[in-house]
Design a protein around this motif. Sequence first.
Motif, PDB file in Angstrom:
ATOM      1  N   ARG A   1       6.731  -5.819   4.402  1.00 56.68           N
ATOM      2  CA  ARG A   1       5.606  -5.345   3.595  1.00 56.68           C
ATOM      3  C   ARG A   1       5.261  -6.329   2.482  1.00 56.68           C
ATOM      4  NH1 ARG A   1       8.057   0.746   3.085  1.00 56.68           N
ATOM      5  NH2 ARG A   1       7.457   1.496   5.173  1.00 56.68           N
TER       6      ARG A   1
ATOM      7  N   ARG B   1       5.738  -9.553   2.575  1.00 57.82           N
ATOM      8  CA  ARG B   1       5.062 -10.700   3.166  1.00 57.82           C
ATOM      9  C   ARG B   1       3.596 -10.384   3.457  1.00 57.82           C
ATOM     10  NH1 ARG B   1      10.058 -11.311   5.964  1.00 57.82           N
ATOM     11  NH2 ARG B   1       9.221 -10.122   7.743  1.00 57.82           N
ATOM     12  N   GLU B   2       3.355  -9.172   3.973  1.00 61.92           N
ATOM     13  CA  GLU B   2       1.973  -8.783   4.257  1.00 61.92           C
ATOM     14  C   GLU B   2       1.148  -8.702   2.979  1.00 61.92           C
ATOM     15  OE1 GLU B   2       0.357  -8.330   7.077  1.00 61.92           O
ATOM     16  OE2 GLU B   2       2.120  -8.922   8.249  1.00 61.92           O
ATOM     17  N   TYR B   3       1.741  -8.165   1.915  1.00 60.52           N
ATOM     18  CA  TYR B   3       1.024  -8.054   0.635  1.00 60.52           C
ATOM     19  C   TYR B   3       0.706  -9.438   0.077  1.00 60.52           C
ATOM     20  CZ  TYR B   3      -0.242  -6.124  -3.934  1.00 60.52           C
ATOM     21  OH  TYR B   3      -0.918  -5.768  -5.083  1.00 60.52           O
ATOM     22  N   ARG B   4       1.706 -10.352   0.148  1.00 61.55           N
ATOM     23  CA  ARG B   4       1.469 -11.721  -0.339  1.00 61.55           C
ATOM     24  C   ARG B   4       0.381 -12.406   0.481  1.00 61.55           C
ATOM     25  NH1 ARG B   4       5.140 -14.201  -3.717  1.00 61.55           N
ATOM     26  NH2 ARG B   4       7.030 -13.012  -4.227  1.00 61.55           N
ATOM     27  N   LYS B   5       0.403 -12.162   1.802  1.00 56.66           N
ATOM     28  CA  LYS B   5      -0.595 -12.780   2.666  1.00 56.66           C
ATOM     29  C   LYS B   5      -1.993 -12.263   2.356  1.00 56.66           C
ATOM     30  CE  LYS B   5      -1.616 -13.476   7.578  1.00 56.66           C
ATOM     31  NZ  LYS B   5      -1.165 -13.177   8.974  1.00 56.66           N
ATOM     32  N   ARG B   6      -2.101 -10.975   1.998  1.00 62.99           N
ATOM     33  CA  ARG B   6      -3.412 -10.377   1.744  1.00 62.99           C
ATOM     34  C   ARG B   6      -3.921 -10.652   0.335  1.00 62.99           C
ATOM     35  NH1 ARG B   6      -4.214  -4.154   3.227  1.00 62.99           N
ATOM     36  NH2 ARG B   6      -3.786  -5.116   5.263  1.00 62.99           N
ATOM     37  N   TYR B   7      -3.050 -10.526  -0.660  1.00 64.62           N
ATOM     38  CA  TYR B   7      -3.492 -10.627  -2.055  1.00 64.62           C
ATOM     39  C   TYR B   7      -3.023 -11.903  -2.752  1.00 64.62           C
ATOM     40  CZ  TYR B   7      -4.491  -5.686  -1.346  1.00 64.62           C
ATOM     41  OH  TYR B   7      -4.960  -4.498  -0.860  1.00 64.62           O
TER      42      TYR B   7
ATOM     43  N   SER C   1       0.711   3.020  -4.780  1.00 66.42           N
ATOM     44  CA  SER C   1       0.020   2.069  -5.642  1.00 66.42           C
ATOM     45  C   SER C   1       0.043   2.590  -7.072  1.00 66.42           C
ATOM     46  CB  SER C   1      -1.423   1.888  -5.158  1.00 66.42           C
ATOM     47  OG  SER C   1      -2.124   3.121  -5.273  1.00 66.42           O
TER      48      SER C   1
END
Length: 504
Positions: A442, A444-450, A472
């Motif tokens: 999760r 990694r996905e957050y870093r990739k998106r934001y 959130s």
Amino acid sequence: MERVEPINGPLEKRTLPYGDAEDSDEQPESQSMLDESVGPIVSKSGDKKFGMSRELADGDGGSGVQRCSDDDERDETTESTRLINEEEVQKGEKQDEGEPSSNGGTTSPGLNGKNIALVQPNNHRRSDEPTELSFEKFPENHEEKLKRIKIENALDDPKTTLETWKQFAKSEYGLINDDLRRKIWPLLVGVDPQQVDPAPSLEELNSHPEYNQVVLDVNRSLKRFPPGIPYEQRVALQDQLTVLILRVIIKYPHLKYYQGYHDVAITFLLVVGEEVAFHVMEILSTNHLVECMQETMEPTQRRLMFIYPLVRRENAALCSYLERSTVGTLFALPWYLTWFGHSLNSYRSVVRLYDYFLASDFLLPIYVTSAIVIYRQNEIFQEDCDMASLHCLLSQLPEDLPFEYLLKSAENLYRKYPPRVIEKDVETMIAKEKQQRLNEEREREYRKRYGKKPPPVPNSIISRFLPHLQLSRRSVFVTTAFSILVGFCAYYYRAHYIPLAAVR
């Protein structure tokens, strides 16, 4: 080289080359067929499920495990505190027992006045590195002689029970010698030596798809045979070992041969002979070793995870130290797959362990491994807390481990923490590691998106009861406000309406 994840990570399939050829004085022209075994490599129908190459054991190839090249320098710093003076040992034994020691002063008074061997750090060896098996014989001491007489009397008594044989095998000194083992080992697993099937010829089995792999492994087992035997006899033993292994995997096609299986089979071949060894091995393969002979290494990997809960329950600091290093359990894989038969160079120690394992629950090799790790805690704490250093240390078996003491320790661990208790600990470990991997994914996905690290989730009541719920900042604010409102309404209702209802 691909990375091997510690503890619960998947053991990735690979095919790796073997190491250097063995040194042989008897048959130098066949050295190309006598490559040194480099550790258990599980195979099924020609492809290998797992391999431990010299690159992995030594640390080459970018695996993160460095080569163990400074053992002598490290051992010199602790040798003076670990060795005992031979004359003092012999003197102490003469005072206690009235007779000299039979092992040349390599023992020290242990629990309950018993003598246990001391670890000699300068004699360490990697767990996947075979050495020439020593068949040195030792004269019986007084206790061994008395026990041998008791066992011989029990053999003459037709009413002797299986429980009696198990007690003889598990108690100190085991079954004493191979003449007694030849008679008692079959009894421990329920084999009647008089009801055995004749062995087929090697030519009848050479069409099996595993034939070539088995022959390669058997040819690499030169150093596990008694030294000095005639060449013809050695070749005959190798052919018998090949037939023995093929007979089992032909009879039970759902069981998959793994490299290291031959280290177990060779011990029974040497003790009980070809025909009885087959029946012993088929029973062990469908019971004790059945998890090791599956399609994948996952069942074996899960069993190795028992080591950490056992260590944690005895020494939480030691377990935390090992976990922080991410050393994993790969160092113990050859021990479990071969019942230590591949990793020890003392035949006396190997057959003593086999006495114990044949009479015990199939998980006792794991408990013995845990006992070894706990026993070596001082050495472990002296090493740096990193994977390279601790893998290098733990993958080396000291030459003079006090196995009688360690077997008693393993028995105590088994009584205190039976498998059903440790199984729950393993399930907790797996769930924790699974959650950790999900959190990392999760993130990694957050870093990739934001393009930034996600905000920390507060340790609220909601997160405790709903650990998998992604919260959130806005959702946390709303749920907190809603909780306050509900609390306020409950307080108002209790303060105004409950008293009025009581008056009416």
